[in-house]
Design an enzyme around this catalytic site. Structure first.
Site, PDB file in Angstrom:
ATOM      1  N   GLY A 186       6.398  10.939   3.607  1.00  0.00           N
ATOM      2  CA  GLY A 186       6.559  11.388   4.996  1.00  0.00           C
ATOM      3  C   GLY A 186       6.585  10.214   5.949  1.00  0.00           C
ATOM      4  CE  LYS A 223       5.210   7.350  -5.671  1.00  0.00           C
ATOM      5  NZ  LYS A 223       5.453   8.730  -5.257  1.00  0.00           N
ATOM      6  CD  GLU A 243      15.395  11.908  -2.121  1.00  0.00           C
ATOM      7  OE1 GLU A 243      16.559  11.817  -1.696  1.00  0.00           O
ATOM      8  OE2 GLU A 243      14.422  11.362  -1.574  1.00  0.00           O
ATOM      9  CD  GLU A 277      -2.930   1.064   0.166  1.00  0.00           C
ATOM     10  OE1 GLU A 277      -3.798   0.200   0.199  1.00  0.00           O
ATOM     11  OE2 GLU A 277      -2.846   1.907  -0.762  1.00  0.00           O
ATOM     12  CG  ASP A 290       8.233   8.703  -7.282  1.00  0.00           C
ATOM     13  OD1 ASP A 290       8.589   7.729  -6.603  1.00  0.00           O
ATOM     14  OD2 ASP A 290       7.244   9.409  -7.002  1.00  0.00           O
TER      15      ASP A 290
END
Ligand code: HSE
Length: 439
Positions: free
Chosen positions: A302, A205, A190, A129, A201
């Site tokens: 986070g 996803k 980053e 998840e 990225d």
């Protein structure tokens, strides 16, 4: 009370969040589960730096094998990220009949077939998840809640760093480079931001999201991908004037016999919910044929938000363990034995609206030559903006045109011709507009 032993590989930011959450919510989790989750071991190469939390004596180890070879541990959390040794640890854990929980989108997007097939063969589960949308329960929504739907489309803001940068550029009129530097100084981006700002990225996803939405294997390289580094304050300002905001969107649309899958900066109307997803938040607008629109919003990254998703997976798998079953929900939505390759629509064939910003000389006949090239390529103009006479270094002015629905192949051909015109200076900026499809 029954105990379920778990091991954690990777004591970084998310790993630390998971340990905190297991400690702080132990009573709540016991009530939810009817059993105790016991974190038996934590493996990390660095076991001396303080993470600001205390862990029981003797549970830290530098050797992941201490977890992989422990017969008492039934679930392994892989939170080191990257390809290796994460891949080997996951496969090894599965071969040892351990269930796995991971947040590793890059690994699942590139080695997902091997990992899911191994899980199926070894009859173990894998929770992921946290790999898409951080804390947002998008995996569960696609695998479980919307199971009775054919997914018509998904429009997602799946990268917090890019969204943070675009939001700041929009609110403060700053350039991409200035905002990126600010984001890096604040620790939001980053040191090497390539994965986030160039759409990689997001592609990881989207690949995972596609597999679950359509029960199919996805070849990551087939997904069209474009990042945000070329967006200028000028484009953001023109977008505003046209009633749009620019977002880095991941788009999946079910077509007749293929799926349209693309990632690029996109102009979307002010009044759409996605337009108002700002800062480092993520969101998903999913349309199912029965459910209609479903909107999910939350923190895509986070420490604690991601830990929340990881621990949610731990509890799901533990509930199955307590019932003596595994993989109650198929790993990739459909039964693993009927998973097939996904057919993605070639980018050349997509049809959408376009924003084109030309840098052209300000002289009579220029507009007609530009519109002539567009017309010859079946591209119909919807609006034109030419403002002021601010000349750039090439002595040119910006001319903005938006188009009616056009085919990508035609637009690319027209722009190639456009670049050879003596009145056009520099490369034409292209941003796709999604308007009607979002309604
Ligand atoms: N770097 C990602 C983002 C979070 O900025 O959203 C982890 O996938």
């Amino acid at each position: 009370m029954k105990e379920i032993y778990v091991g954690l590989i990777g004591f970084g930011t998310v790993g630390t969040g998971v340990v905190k959450l297991l400690q702080n919510s132990s009573q709540l989790l016991e009530k939810q589960l009817g059993a105790r989750l016991v974190l038996k071991k934590i493996a990390d190469l660095d076991i001396t730096t303080s993470r600001g939390i205390s862990v029981e004596e003797g549970i830290l180890t530098k050797d992941a094998a201490d977890i992989l070879n422990d017969p008492e541990i039934s679930i392994v959390m892989e939170l080191i990220g990257g390809y290796e040794p994460a891949r080997s640890f996951i496969l090894e854990a599965m071969r040892k009949k351990k269930h796995v929980v991971t947040a590793n989108k890059a690994l699942l997007a590139t080695h997902g077939n091997e990992i899911f097939e191994t899980a199926a063969k070894e009859e173990v589960d894998i929770g992921f998840e946290a790999s898409v949308g951080g804390t947002i329960p998008v995996i569960k929504t696609l695998k479980e809640s919307l199971v009775a739907n054919r997914i018509k489309s998904i429009f997602g803001i799946m990268n917090g760093t890019s969204n943070f940068i675009l939001t700041k550029m929009t609110d403060e009129g700053e350039s991409f480079d200035v905002v990126l530097k600010e984001a890096q100084d604040l620790g939001f981006a980053e040191a090497d931001p390539t994965f986030d700002i160039e759409g990689i990225d997001t592609a990881h996803k989207l690949a995972i999201t596609l597999a679950l939405s359509y029960g199919k294997r996805v070849n990551l390289d087939d997904i069209y991908m474009e990042g945000i580094s070329k967006i200028t304050p000028e484009d953001i300002e023109f977008a505003r004037e046209l009633g749009y905001r620019i977002k880095l969107l991941a788009i999946a649309i079910q077509r007749e016999d293929s799926i349209e899958a693309r990632i690029h900066p996109t102009m979307i109307p002010f009044d759409h919910l996605l337009s108002n997803v700002n800062g480092n938040f993520n969101a998903f607008h999913i349309v199912g044929d029965a459910a209609d629109s479903v909107f999910l919003y939350g923190q895509g990254a986070g420490m604690m938000p991601t830990a929340s998703a990881v621990v949610g997976d731990l509890v799901d798998i533990s509930r199955d363990i307590l019932k003596g079953i595994s993989r109650r929900v198929p790993l990739r939505s459909r039964r693993e034995d009927i998973i097939e390759d996904i057919k993605l629509m070639p980018m050349d064939d997509i049809v959408t609206n376009y924003y084109l910003r030309f840098s052209a000389l300000d002289r009579p006949g220029v507009l007609s030559r530009i519109s002539g090239v567009l017309g010859n390529n079946n591209i119909s103009i919807s609006s034109v903006i030419q403002k002021g006479r601010t000349h750039d270094a090439h002595g040119a002015v910006p001319i903005v045109m938006t188009t009616h629905e056009s085919r990508e192949k035609d637009v690319r051909k027209a722009l190639k011709e456009m670049d050879t015109l003596d009145i056009v200076r520099g490369k034409t900026m292209v941003i796709r507009i999604e308007d009607d499809k979002l309604k």
